[in-house]
Design a protein around this motif. Structure first.
Motif, PDB file in Angstrom:
ATOM      1  N   LEU A  91       0.813  -1.213   0.000  1.00 20.72           N
ATOM      2  CA  LEU A  91       0.000   0.000   0.000  1.00 20.72           C
ATOM      3  C   LEU A  91       0.851   1.269   0.000  1.00 20.72           C
ATOM      4  O   LEU A  91       0.353   2.352  -0.325  1.00 20.72           O
ATOM      5  N   LYS A  92       2.132   1.145   0.365  1.00 17.11           N
ATOM      6  CA  LYS A  92       3.021   2.307   0.374  1.00 17.11           C
ATOM      7  C   LYS A  92       3.685   2.551  -0.978  1.00 17.11           C
ATOM      8  O   LYS A  92       4.389   3.550  -1.152  1.00 17.11           O
ATOM      9  N   GLU A  93       3.475   1.628  -1.927  1.00 18.86           N
ATOM     10  CA  GLU A  93       4.066   1.822  -3.259  1.00 18.86           C
ATOM     11  C   GLU A  93       3.517   3.099  -3.893  1.00 18.86           C
ATOM     12  O   GLU A  93       2.308   3.330  -3.904  1.00 18.86           O
ATOM     13  N   MET A  94       4.422   3.938  -4.406  1.00 19.95           N
ATOM     14  CA  MET A  94       4.031   5.240  -4.964  1.00 19.95           C
ATOM     15  C   MET A  94       4.118   5.238  -6.482  1.00 19.95           C
ATOM     16  O   MET A  94       4.835   4.441  -7.093  1.00 19.95           O
ATOM     17  N   LEU A  95       3.388   6.149  -7.102  1.00 18.82           N
ATOM     18  CA  LEU A  95       3.537   6.401  -8.533  1.00 18.82           C
ATOM     19  C   LEU A  95       4.934   6.956  -8.789  1.00 18.82           C
ATOM     20  O   LEU A  95       5.582   7.476  -7.870  1.00 18.82           O
ATOM     21  N   PRO A  96       5.446   6.863 -10.026  1.00 21.16           N
ATOM     22  CA  PRO A  96       6.773   7.396 -10.325  1.00 21.16           C
ATOM     23  C   PRO A  96       6.952   8.858  -9.931  1.00 21.16           C
ATOM     24  O   PRO A  96       8.044   9.282  -9.556  1.00 21.16           O
ATOM     25  N   SER A  97       5.856   9.628  -9.998  1.00 27.54           N
ATOM     26  CA  SER A  97       5.940  11.045  -9.640  1.00 27.54           C
ATOM     27  C   SER A  97       6.077  11.256  -8.140  1.00 27.54           C
ATOM     28  O   SER A  97       6.447  12.328  -7.684  1.00 27.54           O
ATOM     29  N   GLY A  98       5.736  10.224  -7.348  1.00 32.82           N
ATOM     30  CA  GLY A  98       5.793  10.345  -5.903  1.00 32.82           C
ATOM     31  C   GLY A  98       4.683  11.174  -5.302  1.00 32.82           C
ATOM     32  O   GLY A  98       4.755  11.593  -4.147  1.00 32.82           O
ATOM     33  N   THR A  99       3.626  11.404  -6.075  1.00 37.58           N
ATOM     34  CA  THR A  99       2.550  12.284  -5.622  1.00 37.58           C
ATOM     35  C   THR A  99       1.344  11.529  -5.062  1.00 37.58           C
ATOM     36  O   THR A  99       0.484  12.129  -4.428  1.00 37.58           O
ATOM     37  N   GLN A 100       1.268  10.211  -5.312  1.00 45.02           N
ATOM     38  CA  GLN A 100       0.094   9.461  -4.865  1.00 45.02           C
ATOM     39  C   GLN A 100       0.451   7.985  -4.723  1.00 45.02           C
ATOM     40  O   GLN A 100       1.330   7.472  -5.427  1.00 45.02           O
ATOM     41  N   PRO A 118       5.077   4.427 -27.265  1.00 49.78           N
ATOM     42  CA  PRO A 118       5.167   5.116 -25.967  1.00 49.78           C
ATOM     43  C   PRO A 118       4.796   6.594 -26.065  1.00 49.78           C
ATOM     44  O   PRO A 118       4.144   7.128 -25.159  1.00 49.78           O
ATOM     45  N   SER A 119       5.187   7.246 -27.156  1.00 51.96           N
ATOM     46  CA  SER A 119       4.851   8.674 -27.311  1.00 51.96           C
ATOM     47  C   SER A 119       3.352   8.871 -27.423  1.00 51.96           C
ATOM     48  O   SER A 119       2.783   9.791 -26.825  1.00 51.96           O
ATOM     49  N   GLU A 120       2.687   7.997 -28.187  1.00 56.63           N
ATOM     50  CA  GLU A 120       1.240   8.103 -28.342  1.00 56.63           C
ATOM     51  C   GLU A 120       0.535   7.823 -27.019  1.00 56.63           C
ATOM     52  O   GLU A 120      -0.418   8.524 -26.651  1.00 56.63           O
ATOM     53  N   ALA A 121       1.017   6.803 -26.300  1.00 58.89           N
ATOM     54  CA  ALA A 121       0.409   6.473 -25.013  1.00 58.89           C
ATOM     55  C   ALA A 121       0.523   7.641 -24.049  1.00 58.89           C
ATOM     56  O   ALA A 121      -0.400   7.931 -23.289  1.00 58.89           O
ATOM     57  N   LEU A 122       1.677   8.337 -24.083  1.00 58.57           N
ATOM     58  CA  LEU A 122       1.871   9.494 -23.211  1.00 58.57           C
ATOM     59  C   LEU A 122       0.901  10.610 -23.575  1.00 58.57           C
ATOM     60  O   LEU A 122       0.296  11.239 -22.699  1.00 58.57           O
ATOM     61  N   SER A 133       2.822  17.670 -11.150  1.00 47.99           N
ATOM     62  CA  SER A 133       3.939  16.879 -11.665  1.00 47.99           C
ATOM     63  C   SER A 133       4.332  17.377 -13.052  1.00 47.99           C
ATOM     64  O   SER A 133       3.484  17.842 -13.822  1.00 47.99           O
ATOM     65  N   LEU A 134       5.617  17.269 -13.354  1.00 51.75           N
ATOM     66  CA  LEU A 134       6.135  17.584 -14.677  1.00 51.75           C
ATOM     67  C   LEU A 134       6.951  16.395 -15.169  1.00 51.75           C
ATOM     68  O   LEU A 134       7.782  15.859 -14.429  1.00 51.75           O
ATOM     69  N   TYR A 135       6.695  15.993 -16.401  1.00 53.01           N
ATOM     70  CA  TYR A 135       7.437  14.881 -16.984  1.00 53.01           C
ATOM     71  C   TYR A 135       8.133  15.378 -18.259  1.00 53.01           C
ATOM     72  O   TYR A 135       7.542  15.365 -19.340  1.00 53.01           O
ATOM     73  N   PRO A 136       9.403  15.819 -18.159  1.00 53.89           N
ATOM     74  CA  PRO A 136      10.117  16.289 -19.346  1.00 53.89           C
ATOM     75  C   PRO A 136      10.297  15.153 -20.352  1.00 53.89           C
ATOM     76  O   PRO A 136      10.668  14.035 -19.989  1.00 53.89           O
TER      77      PRO A 136
END
Length: 309
Positions: free
Chosen positions: A44-53, A138-142, A293-296
């Protein structure tokens, strides 16, 4: 353990909503489903890559969102939702799984999957369907993910706008117009909006910082009732009475085809901004929203690897 994806959570979430006594929240669902799936505290403590949720909370939330779009769940008030009759009918069939393919059986979900296209010169919208994730790059999915998140934000923002007071809505209009470069200073705009109330005019705002011209404002914080031709005609008449030819009509609802057709035929320049356009402008100009969040997105710098330079 590997956390289940959001589609795997749809059936257990709908089952929980079906046995719950009335409305539920995502946090309540997270607690119940975590126990049902034997998730550990570490899981339950696993976070999204952004660390926001937290990842599991995010996936339960998306499972709920998608089933709301399909009409299996319905919101009751802020942060709460409950199962619908359609949801109970689906559970009665004892499905082994509920996923996006299941939800595609409902027209509301298919409509949700459509990307809102940009308007053509004829005012028509070009509609594109979101491709299956397995077939996209991957670009389209993003890009699809960003568009879905933005659309969800716009929907939430519109709900907020419809719930606030008329006075606060005027403040939102002021803030947006100033951010877009109108009204001079915020204090100037604040004094102009909400002061007229003359024959369908809610306010007057400078077109530029020097005040070389003015724009007349009409703002209607309506829920679902569309703004028709009569209301727009009244606004146009008020402009004529002021010997003005520029106006902005803003609503949290939408405009009828007759209203838009009328505006296209008259001499006065009246811009109609409906709820969808209003929320998009607010997002573009950072009014009522904030960046979490920002994903460059980076690419190879070919000049860096050019040995001849």
């Amino acid at each position: 353990m590997v956390l289940p994806d959001y589609q795997s959570l749809m059936l257990p979430l709908l089952r929980y909503a079906g046995v719950a006594d009335g409305e539920i929240t995502t946090n309540q669902a997270v607690e119940v489903l975590a126990q049902e799936l034997n998730l550990t505290e570490q899981d339950l403590k696993e976070m999204l890559p952004s660390g926001t949720q937290f990842t599991f909370v995010n996936r339960v939330g998306w499972a709920a969102t998608y089933m709301k779009k399909a009409g299996l769940l319905e919101p009751t008030r802020k942060g709460y939702y409950q199962i619908t009759q359609r949801g109970r009918e689906l559970l009665a069939k004892q499905p082994k799984v509920i996923n996006n393919k299941t939800l595609e059986e409902y027209p509301e979900f298919l409509e949700f999957k459509k990307l809102k296209g940009t308007r053509t010169k004829n005012g028509e919208e070009e509609i594109k369907l979101i491709s299956d994730v397995s077939t996209t790059t991957p670009s389209e999915a993003l890009e699809f993910a960003y568009k879905n998140l933005r659309d969800e934000l716009a929907d939430e923002l519109l709900v907020k706008l419809k719930a606030i007071s008329p006075a606060f809505f005027e403040r939102v209009v002021v803030e947006l117009l100033v951010k877009m470069g109108y009204g001079g200073s915020r204090s100037d705009a604040g004094r102009a909006i909400g002061k007229s109330g003359d024959g369908g005019i809610d306010g007057i705002i400078k077109e530029d910082k020097l005040g070389l011209d003015v724009i007349y404002i009409q703002a209607k914080r309506w829920d679902d009732t569309p703004v028709g031709r009569p209301a727009v005609m009244q606004f146009a008449g008020a402009l004529h009475g002021q010997k003005a030819n520029k106006g902005i009509f803003i609503t949290t609802s939408r405009f009828t085809d007759e209203a838009r057709s009328y505006v296209s035929q008259i001499g006065s320049k009246i811009v109609l901004i409906d709820g969808e356009q209003l929320t998009n402008l607010m997002i573009e100009n950072d009014v009522g929203v904030s960046t979490v969040s920002l994903y460059p997105v980076k690419k190879i710098d070919n000049d860096y690897f050019d040995e001849s330079i």
